[in-house]
Design a protein around this motif. Structure first.
Motif, PDB file in Angstrom:
ATOM      1  N   HIS A  94      23.088   9.770  69.656  1.00  0.00           N
ATOM      2  CA  HIS A  94      24.069   9.078  70.474  1.00  0.00           C
ATOM      3  C   HIS A  94      25.014   8.249  69.600  1.00  0.00           C
ATOM      4  N   HIS A  98      29.222   8.644  68.846  1.00  0.00           N
ATOM      5  CA  HIS A  98      30.309   7.671  68.977  1.00  0.00           C
ATOM      6  C   HIS A  98      31.059   7.459  67.677  1.00  0.00           C
ATOM      7  N   HIS A 107      31.059  13.933  73.183  1.00  0.00           N
ATOM      8  CA  HIS A 107      30.418  12.881  73.988  1.00  0.00           C
ATOM      9  C   HIS A 107      31.416  12.091  74.842  1.00  0.00           C
ATOM     10  N   HIS A 111      32.134   9.100  78.772  1.00  0.00           N
ATOM     11  CA  HIS A 111      32.792   7.786  78.810  1.00  0.00           C
ATOM     12  C   HIS A 111      34.177   7.833  79.437  1.00  0.00           C
ATOM     13  N   HIS A 186      27.593  -0.577  77.229  1.00  0.00           N
ATOM     14  CA  HIS A 186      27.846   0.654  76.470  1.00  0.00           C
ATOM     15  C   HIS A 186      29.075   1.408  76.993  1.00  0.00           C
TER      16      HIS A 186
HETATM   17 ZN   LIG Z   1      27.795   6.937  74.749  1.00  0.00          ZN
END
Ligand SMILES: [Zn+2]
Ligand SMILES: [Zn+2]
Length: 415
Positions: A94, A98, A107, A111, A186
């Motif tokens: 993870h 990012h 990813h 978001h 997050h």
């Molecule tokens: Zn994330």
């Protein structure tokens, strides 16, 4: 056994409860366009997982067979250890998701919503092909592939419930576990929360590796990313950052940058491209959510069409193994087209209505003629027949007004 598929009814039940809470408490955490886009990306993710499920699993099994140091049985202690270890590797998977351009391109989907509700949990990438590499050490240590598959699914299922604004801080729980409060951080784009709280089940990793940030009352999370995707098209939501990276790699004059842009820090752009094609950054004080307006008929139509599409997706997940390649391609094509054109309808694109008519004509007749008529196919036909008048009224009785209240934001970086 696909544990995630069996958790789907639970997901929808909790979403229904959260919608009731929204009504009772008078909150505004849901928007139809945003939620349908989240659910559409989740459906595409599930379809891709079903289609390619065996590839990473086969690699894992092969590594386990040839390189496993120990043969670890399915004792309760080993289950516990592999559950914790999975989350440890998830943290790094993870975190790199990012921090590295190419992994962020995948990813970012999770978001891309500017809302935070249980449908956001299902907003998952369709291109997480490389993730399994992070868990290969578990094969080398010797954990049984089925155990690893199960704890991976359980880890993901756990993460579902934390995507809510209806639960506040949970006292001691915040110390050890990922919670709604610390996961809200997050998903925030405020400076203090960027690149924080990566844990899946345990927040301990963040405390240990210096990436923990508590939710602050005086700096409440503003959800989303600085480079807003500004689209309800789930395919574009999946492709946008890849497109930006390809464009930058193409434009730069330096071969070294063409080769390395993918593996550099998220948001990094070749200096020559940055200078010639700057992407404007917007300050958070001027932030407003991306939105478009369509009338109630069209909203209803989109909800019904999405429900039917999700049904097709679940059908595919259950019966993909019994389908020929042609049938699979047709079902996957139907779902991709459906989610694409629902997105286009919600964005009031000129071509959206035409796309819908062609889709319904071609795919429905194709599906029905090639597959033996089943309850699923009949249900789909009846649903579409009932929903069609909504499309007609939605388009011609009260033409949708297009109001896009967005601000232009930097598109390749969340920094
Ligand atoms: Zn994330
Ligand atoms: Zn999340």
């Amino acid at each position: 056994m696909d544990l995630i598929l069996y958790a789907v009814p639970g997901f929808f039940l909790l979403i229904a409860i959260e919608l009731i809470a929204e009504k009772v408490r008078g909150t505004a955490y849901y928007r139809v366009n945003d939620s349908l886009t989240s659910l559409a990306t989740g459906t595409i993710n599930q379809l891709i997982n079903v289609s390619k499920a065996l590839i990473p699993f086969t690699v894992y099994v092969a590594v386990h067979q040839h390189f496993a140091i120990w043969n670890l049985s399915a004792s309760w202690l080993n289950w516990l250890v592999v559950f914790v270890l999975w989350d440890f590797f998830y943290y790094w998977n993870h975190r790199l998701g990012h921090e590295m351009n190419i992994l962020w391109a995948s990813h970012v989907v999770h978001h891309s919503s500017e809302e935070y509700n249980l449908t956001t949990a299902l907003r998952q990438t369709g291109t997480g092909f490389l993730s399994f590499i992070f868990y290969i050490p578990l094969a080398i240590v010797g954990f049984d592939p089925l155990m690893v598959l199960s704890v991976g699914a359980l880890n993901l299922i756990y993460q579902f419930w934390v995507h809510t604004q209806h639960v506040g801080k949970l006292g001691w729980y915040e110390w050890f576990f990922v919670s709604p409060s610390n996961h809200r951080g997050h998903h925030a784009q405020n400076t203090i929360y960027i690149d924080k709280n990566y844990g899946g089940v345990f927040i301990l990793w963040d405390r240990l590796f210096g990436t923990y940030q508590e939710e602050q009352e005086d700096d409440m999370p503003i959800f989303g990313i600085r480079g807003a995707v500004q689209s309800w098209n789930p395919l574009w939501v999946n492709a946008q950052i890849y497109a930006q990276l390809i464009k930058d790699a193409w434009r730069t004059k330096h071969w070294w940058y063409k080769l390395t842009i993918w593996f550099r820090r998220t948001g990094w752009r070749p200096p020559d491209v940055e200078e010639e094609f700057p992407i404007e950054k917007n300050e958070l004080e001027h932030f407003s959510k991306y939105d478009t307006q369509v009338n109630a008929w069209l909203k209803c139509y989109c909800i019904i069409q999405y429900a039917l599409t999700a049904t097709v997706g679940i059908y595919y997940s259950l019966f993909a193994e019994q389908m020929s390649l042609g049938q699979s391609a047709m079902v996957v094509g139907f779902v991709l087209w459906a989610t694409f054109s629902i997105g286009a309808l919600m964005e009031s694109k000129q071509y959206a209505g035409v796309l819908e008519w062609i889709r319904l004509g071609v795919f429905v007749s194709g599906v029905v003629s090639l597959m033996s008529p089943t309850v699923w196919a009949n249900g789909l036909l009846i649903g579409i027949a009932l929903a069609l008048p909504l499309l007609v009224f939605g388009r011609w009785q009260n033409p949708p007004s297009h109001s896009n209240t967005t601000v232009m934001m930097e598109t390749s970086s969340k920094q």
